[in-house]
Structure formats: structure tokens, C-alpha cells
Write an enzyme that holds these catalytic residues in place. Structure first.
Site, PDB file in Angstrom:
ATOM      1  CB  CYS A   2     -17.442  -7.948  23.609  1.00  9.86           C
ATOM      2  SG  CYS A   2     -17.898  -8.915  25.047  1.00  9.86           S
ATOM      3  NE  ARG A  27     -18.079  -7.620  17.850  1.00 13.22           N
ATOM      4  CZ  ARG A  27     -17.542  -8.522  17.040  1.00 13.22           C
ATOM      5  NH1 ARG A  27     -17.923  -8.545  15.783  1.00 13.22           N
ATOM      6  NH2 ARG A  27     -16.647  -9.369  17.458  1.00 13.22           N
ATOM      7  CD1 TRP A  79     -24.013 -12.321  24.453  1.00 15.46           C
ATOM      8  CD2 TRP A  79     -22.180 -13.536  24.833  1.00 15.46           C
ATOM      9  NE1 TRP A  79     -24.396 -13.636  24.557  1.00 15.46           N
ATOM     10  CE2 TRP A  79     -23.294 -14.395  24.789  1.00 15.46           C
ATOM     11  CE3 TRP A  79     -20.918 -14.079  25.053  1.00 15.46           C
ATOM     12  CZ2 TRP A  79     -23.180 -15.773  24.961  1.00 15.46           C
ATOM     13  CZ3 TRP A  79     -20.799 -15.450  25.230  1.00 15.46           C
ATOM     14  CH2 TRP A  79     -21.931 -16.290  25.175  1.00 15.46           C
ATOM     15  CG  ASN A 107     -14.488  -9.443  21.184  1.00 18.02           C
ATOM     16  OD1 ASN A 107     -15.232 -10.282  21.676  1.00 18.02           O
ATOM     17  ND2 ASN A 107     -14.226  -9.379  19.893  1.00 18.02           N
ATOM     18  N   GLY A 108     -13.559 -11.337  23.855  1.00 16.75           N
ATOM     19  CA  GLY A 108     -12.935 -12.663  23.859  1.00 16.75           C
ATOM     20  C   GLY A 108     -12.654 -13.126  25.273  1.00 16.75           C
ATOM     21  CD  GLU A 489     -32.631 -22.042  10.892  1.00 20.43           C
ATOM     22  OE1 GLU A 489     -31.786 -22.547  11.636  1.00 20.43           O
ATOM     23  OE2 GLU A 489     -32.773 -20.813  10.744  1.00 20.43           O
ATOM     24  CE  LYS A 493     -33.676 -18.470  13.372  1.00 19.70           C
ATOM     25  NZ  LYS A 493     -32.567 -18.888  12.553  1.00 19.70           N
ATOM     26  CD  GLU A 496     -31.551 -18.123  17.242  1.00 20.54           C
ATOM     27  OE1 GLU A 496     -32.157 -18.228  16.154  1.00 20.54           O
ATOM     28  OE2 GLU A 496     -30.421 -17.625  17.346  1.00 20.54           O
ATOM     29  CG  HIS A 512     -35.554 -45.023  16.458  1.00 19.18           C
ATOM     30  ND1 HIS A 512     -35.558 -46.398  16.494  1.00 19.18           N
ATOM     31  CD2 HIS A 512     -35.660 -44.676  15.147  1.00 19.18           C
ATOM     32  CE1 HIS A 512     -35.647 -46.871  15.259  1.00 19.18           C
ATOM     33  NE2 HIS A 512     -35.717 -45.837  14.421  1.00 19.18           N
ATOM     34  CE  LYS A 616     -26.990 -11.683  12.395  1.00 25.94           C
ATOM     35  NZ  LYS A 616     -28.028 -12.707  12.138  1.00 25.94           N
TER      36      LYS A 616
HETATM   37  O1  M6R Z   1     -22.085 -15.861  11.875  1.00 24.74           O
HETATM   38  P1  M6R Z   1     -22.333 -17.328  11.821  1.00 24.74           P
HETATM   39  O2  M6R Z   1     -23.162 -17.738  10.658  1.00 24.74           O
HETATM   40  O3  M6R Z   1     -21.054 -18.127  11.905  1.00 24.74           O
HETATM   41  O4  M6R Z   1     -23.150 -17.652  13.148  1.00 24.74           O
HETATM   42  C1  M6R Z   1     -23.436 -18.969  13.505  1.00 24.74           C
HETATM   43  C2  M6R Z   1     -24.491 -19.024  14.578  1.00 24.74           C
HETATM   44  O5  M6R Z   1     -24.040 -18.384  15.737  1.00 24.74           O
HETATM   45  C3  M6R Z   1     -25.819 -18.406  14.128  1.00 24.74           C
HETATM   46  O6  M6R Z   1     -26.299 -19.004  12.974  1.00 24.74           O
HETATM   47  C4  M6R Z   1     -26.873 -18.527  15.236  1.00 24.74           C
HETATM   48  O7  M6R Z   1     -27.223 -19.864  15.410  1.00 24.74           O
HETATM   49  C5  M6R Z   1     -28.081 -17.662  14.878  1.00 24.74           C
HETATM   50  N1  M6R Z   1     -28.464 -16.887  16.022  1.00 24.74           N
HETATM   51  C6  M6R Z   1     -29.250 -18.426  14.420  1.00 24.74           C
HETATM   52  O8  M6R Z   1     -30.392 -17.679  14.229  1.00 24.74           O
END
Ligand code: M6R
Length: 621
Positions: A2, A27, A79, A107-108, A489, A493, A496, A512, A616
């Protein structure tokens, strides 16, 4: 998550809020809204579901209802946590009691909102949303009505009773010349200009509007009038906080000809690597010179690297690098798990938080826990003004430049490269590596920008693989050693931004359990470098998938491609990357994985830069 923008004393208040929100959309983008104080002191709100564009479409009509342009406004981009992304749940939220009406952007999370809601309802409050936020304006209005205090006093008295991490800004009907804000855990800072003041989640919101900022401490309450700033601390005592001048005008903006920010950021990686190597290696000796002066390395027996998401996978690569280069035992943890399993922590040991934003709530909570337990704190962040950076003993600025796309790419590369340099610096400081050995490694690292550049111009095979993936419901990513975190990773990606279910596994772990998932045609993306001594083992794991008729996509280096047995080539799709020493492999292999996710997502037509349900910066636990 947010984004908050508050403005007081600016006749362009609505424009400033909407411009600020457009910069804070990273945000969250489930809904957006704003509230202004009209000339007679009445609160007017405007809200819309979805991205900011939906709110912007309503603004001309909203402005037309206002007799004069307001100078006080608050805005919010959401968000969703408590309550679906609906207009009713969009901020600002308004609460009334007697003569008092309060509007709030938040926010929060207020963790004890339910207790408040029950109590306030008994006192006659009605609620129009499912949010935790709505208790704030109602509680403030009830306090003001009940005990006859002002808005700022009500915030000072009630904030200590709210549990959780949050930031909020409030304004009161009939009080066009004041805004009140507070924060705990979540970011909020004051922007100062001539005749006007601002409250924002991130100074970026005010680029071009002001350059002087005051960062608030936890539980500070700030009272703003157009020309005056008053802060009280968590004990309710008047305090001052330093003014920081930031040059936000140099922030690169726009997509610069690329279709998406993500693609632009993938293409920035050669420059990012070059900048890191220039900044953090000595021009003469080529020895790493990361800014670690705030740390006492002599007391370090163990390192804990803690992070979330992509930053966690970068941390896992860092573990391999630091252990092999410095021989210091290194653990990695997901921040949300680390904090609550209360691990034994030895005072004097090193805690490394890795975070692009420097604001991630889980990582921040873990950092606070480590600090309270006597650990030395090193923060690797792309935001050197962030909360984490301000709490650290030493800060490594990732040097990636602002990352806009939600899916992290260049920040990951920057994290990995900085952690490799850290491993080299620690290895040298500990006497485990000679100057000549470190020099050899950094000389290799200096080839990275050119190697990445060469990969970015050859995406033909990846485009074909991506086209094949668009029809898949599932995919597996496999790797060994330093490439195991790259498999995680790569899968992250892919899910996401393409919304294809993808799992990353260490290759050796397949047998396993996960191998049960392999059926004819299942895409299995294997990462294998010929230089880590594990190539043959990886090829064996690949045969196990081939035997079950999975569709193998092998990402390997040029040398690896020539070592494939002829029979092994049948039925597999080969993606080659330049051969490199093993230390460079995690960075080299990141690039095709990023491109593969990007190309798959664009072919599917998803919202690449702002994928569904994500934000983000994740500032809730
Ligand atoms: O700002 P940060 O690096 O602490 O964020 C951590 C994760 O939220 C962030 O890496 C998230 O997994 C990304 N969307 C990955 O692409």
C-alpha cells in the site's frame, strides 16, 4: 504494501496525490482513492477498484464537484489484506462520532482490529468495509468526541494500543490545515517544501516536488500544518528527527523504448554488473572493497543470511559463495520462518539481510530479532535510505538502480554479484584466499558485462521454448550446487508472471519424490554448467526424466553442449550460454531464466510488470 501520499498547503494537492500514487503503484494496485478537505472543511472522497488509471478516469468529474481546488489531500494505492479489492474496501476510510469525522489512509495491518471493531460497534459505530483500517478513523473520532481531545492527541493516545506494523495518515473534517501521521514498522516520511508539507510511504512519490525529507522513527506521531512540523516520540515527548536531502531527479524513469520495465531491467544487467565491479573493487589491485568498516569481522564465527523470495534465492547462492571462498559456516533462512523459530544466535556473529526494497516486513522483523540478540547487522539493499539500511551496522548498496517491475531481475543479479564479492573479501580477510587468487576471481568477474550482453542478443531458441510453454499447466526447474537456487528462482519467475505452476528442485532430490510428477511432455528445465564438477551427475538425472518422456530443456554452457552424448541429444531442447568459470555461472544462468519467464508471459498476454495479486514491496508480515 500500500502506498500513502498526504499533502497540505499545496493548491495542486489532487495532482500531487495522483502523481505520487502513480509512483507508488509498485506497492499495490488493487484499488486507489483519495480524500480532500473542501473549502468549508468538508471531506470529499473518490475511489476506484483496480489500477490507478481507473481512479484517474474519475478525477475530472470529482474535481468538477469541488468549488475551489483543495490544498489538503490524502491518497492511497492498495494491496488487499483484509477484504477483497472492492470500492467499499478502498481507502480512504472515514469514521464519524458526534461532531467529528476523520478520514484515514493506512498501510500495514492493525492486528487487534477485531477487538476494536466489537467495542466500537457497541458504542454505535457502523462499518462500511471489511478492512482492519476502518477501525482507525472510528476509534479516533470516538476518542475526540469522548474525551474532547484534538486529532493529534487522539493519534498519540491510541497508537500505542494498536498492535502490528502499520503507517497511517489522518485528517479531520473542519480542520483544513492539519494532517497527522504515525508509523510502526511500515515506512512513512515527511517531505518539506516552502509553504507545503507532505507525508509519503516513499520519497520517490515526491520526486520533482521536494528534496528535503524527515524519516520518522517507530511510534513517532507527526503533526503537520503547511508551515510547521511537530513530532512526538513513542513516549509522547516532543522530539526532532534529522532532515535528509535526497536528489531524486537523477532516477531514471520510463521504459526507454522497451515494451515492459521487466525487459528494460533485464537489459540493464551488464551495466549493473559493471557499476558494482567498478564501485566495489579496487582499480589497482582488483581486490573487493565493500564498505564493511562498521563490522568487527574478528568475532564472526557464523553467518546467517535472511531474506524473502528472490532475495532469499540470491542469499542461497551467497551461502555457496561465502562458504567456499571464506570457509565461514553460513546459514540461509526465509525471513518469515527465521524470526519465529527463535534460532540460537551468538552475539558478535554476522546477520545479513538481503532486500531490494529494504522495507520487507518479514526481513525487517528478522533483522530486529537478530539485532536484539547481539548480532552484527549487514544489509544488502537497493534502497540505502530504507528502514533496514538505517538499522544496519554496515550497508552494501546493491547499485542496481531503481527496479520497477514486480518480478525482480537486475536486483537479483546485483545481490548475487555483491555476495560473491563479499565471499572474496571475507576469504581474503580471513587468509583463506591469497591476493593473487582473489585477483584471479575478480578478473573473471569483469567479463560478466560482456557475457550477459552477448546472451541478450540471442533469444531465438528461448522464444521457441516459451511458445511451447504457454500451453503447459506445470513445469519443473532443476539445478545442482550454485545452480539449485537458480532453479528455484527460475520457477519463481515463471509462476509470478506467466501464472504457470512451476517448481524448482535440486536435481539430486528429484528421485526422492518429485519425479512422480513427470509425465510425457512435462517441461523440465535443467540447468547444468560443465565447470562445477557435477555435470555428469546432472546428465544422469536428466536421463531419468528422459526415460519418463518428460520434455527436457537443457540450459548449459557451450562447453557442456559439446560434451553431450549423441543419444542424449535426442528429444531435448538445448539452450546454450557462454562458458564461464563456476563462480560466474549463477549470474550467467539467471539471464535465460528471466527471459524465458518474460517471453512466456508476454506470449500469454499477462500483465508482466504488475502481475495479479502481487506488489513490489511487501510491508505486511
Ligand atoms: O524487497 P525485497 O528484496 O525484500 O523483496 C523480497 C521479495 O518480496 C521479492 O524478491 C519477490 O519475491 C519478488 N517479487 C520476486 O520477483
Amino acid at each position: 504494501m500500500c502506498g500513502i501520499v498526504g499533502v497540505i498547503g499545496n493548491p495542486q494537492a489532487v495532482d500531487v496525490v495522483t502523481t505520487g500514487l502513480s509512483r507508488l503503484e509498485y506497492r499495490g494496485y488493487d484499488s486507489a482513492g483519495l480524500a480532500v478537505l473542501g473549502p468549508a472543511g468538508a471531506i470529499h472522497t473518490c475511489k476506484a477498484v483496480g489500477k490507478l488509471a481507473a481512479l484517474m478516469a474519475k478525477i475530472p468529474g470529482f474535481n468538477a464537484t469541488l468549488p475551489t481546488p483543495p490544498t489538503t489531500a490524502i491518497g492511497h494505492t492498495r494491496w488487499a489484506t483484509h477484504g477483497a479489492p472492492t470500492e467499499a474496501n478502498a481507502h480512504p476510510h472515514v469514521g464519524t462520532c458526534g461532531a467529528h469525522t476523520i478520514a484515514v489512509v493506512h498501510n500495514g495491518i492493525i492486528e487487534n482490529y477485531n477487538e476494536y471493531r466489537t467495542t466500537l460497534a457497541k458504542q454505535g459505530a457502523t462499518f462500511a468495509s471489511e478492512t482492519d483500517t476502518e477501525i482507525i478513523p472510528n476509534a479516533l473520532a470516538h476518542r475526540m468526541q469522548g474525551v474532547g481531545v484534538s486529532l493529534v492527541q487522539a493519534v498519540q493516545q491510541l497508537t500505542p494500543t494498536f498492535r502490528g506494523h502499520f503507517a497511517f495518515v489522518a485528517m479531520a473534517q473542519g480542520k483544513p490545515d492539519e494532517l497527522v501521521g504515525t508509523r510502526r514498522g511500515a515506512p512513512l516520511c515527511v517531505g518539506l517544501a516552502e509553504g507545503a508539507s507532505y507525508l509519503v510511504s516513499d520519497p520517490l512519490a515526491l520526486a520533482g516536488i521536494c528534496s528535503r525529507f524527515v524519516y520518522l522513527e517507530d511510534d513517532d506521531v507527526v503533526h503537520l500544518t503547511p508551515n510547521r512540523l511537530t513530532i512526538t516520540d513513542k513516549n509522547g515527548l516532543p522530539t526532532t528527527r534529522p532532515v535528509t536531502t535526497l536528489d531524486l531527479s537523477t532516477e531514471a524513469s520510463g521504459k526507454q523504448g522497451f515494451k515492459h520495465f521487466m525487459l528494460k531491467e533485464i537489459h540493464e544487467q551488464p551495466a549493473v554488473c559493471a557499476r558494482i565491479l567498478q564501485e566495489y573493487t579496487d582499480a589497482q589491485t582488483l581486490l573487493p572493497c565493500l564498505p564493511l568498516l562498521g563490522l568487527n569481522l574478528a568475532t564472526v564465527t557464523t553467518i546467517n543470511i535472511v531474506a524473502c523470495g528472490t532475495a532469499n534465492y540470491a542469499g542461497q547462492v551467497g551461502k555457496y559463495a561465502i562458504e567456499s571462498l571464506s570457509r565461514i559456516p553460513t546459514n540461509t533462512d526465509i525471513a518469515s520462518e527465521f524470526r519465529y523459530r527463535t534460532p540460537p544466535l551468538r552475539p558478535g556473529d554476522l546477520f545479513i539481510a538481503v532486500s531490494q526494497s529494504g522495507e520487507t516486513a518479514d526481513t525487517l522483523a528478522a533483522l530486529e530479532h537478530a539485532k536484539a540478540n547481539g548480532q552484527q547487522i549487514l544489509v544488502l539493499t537497493n534502497t540505502p535510505t530504507s528502514t533496514m539500511a538505517r538499522m544496519a551496522d554496515a550497508v552494501i548498496n546493491l547499485q542496481a538502480g531503481r527496479e520497477i517491475a514486480v518480478a525482480s531481475t537486475k536486483a537479483f543479479t546485483a545481490m548475487v554479484l555483491n555476495l560473491i564479492l563479499l565471499g572474496l573479501q571475507l576469504g581474503h580477510a580471513r587468509g583463506h584466499l591469497s591476493g593473487a587468487q582473489v585477483h584471479g576471481h575478480t578478473t573473471h568477474l569483469r567479463t560478466l558485462p560482456g557475457l550477459i550482453e552477448s546472451m541478450l542478443s540471442h533469444t531465438g531458441v528461448l522464444q521457441k521454448v516459451a511458445s511451447g510453454l504457454t500451453g503447459s499447466h506445470s513445469a519443473l526447474f532443476l539445478g545442482r550446487g550454485m545452480l539449485a537456487p537458480l532453479a528455484y528462482e527460475g520457477a519463481l519467475k515463471m509462476k509470478e508472471i506467466s501464472y504457470i505452476h512451476a517448481e524448482g528442485y535440486a536435481s539430486g532430490e528429484m528421485k526422492h519424490g518429485p519425479i512422480a510428477l513427470v509425465e510425457p511432455g512435462l517441461p523440465v528445465i535443467n540447468l547444468a554448467t560443465s565447470t562445477d564438477g557435477l555435470f555428469e551427475k546432472t546428465l544422469s538425472n536428466l536421463q531419468e526424466v528422459a526415460a519418463r518422456r518428460g520434455h527436457i530443456i537443457l540450459v548449459t554452457d557451450d562447453a557442456g553442449a559439446t560434451q553431450l552424448p549423441l543419444s542424449g541429444k535426442q528429444g531435448l531442447t538445448l539452450v546454450t550460454v557462454p562458458s564461464s568459470p563456476p563462480l560466474l555461472a549463477p549470474i550467467i544462468f539467471a539471464v535465460p531464466l528471466q527471459l524465458l519467464a518474460y517471453l512466456t508471459a508476454t506470449e500469454k498476454g499477462t500483465d508482466v510488470d504488475q502481475p495479479r495479486n502481487l506488489a513490489k514491496s511487501v510491508t505486511v508480515e
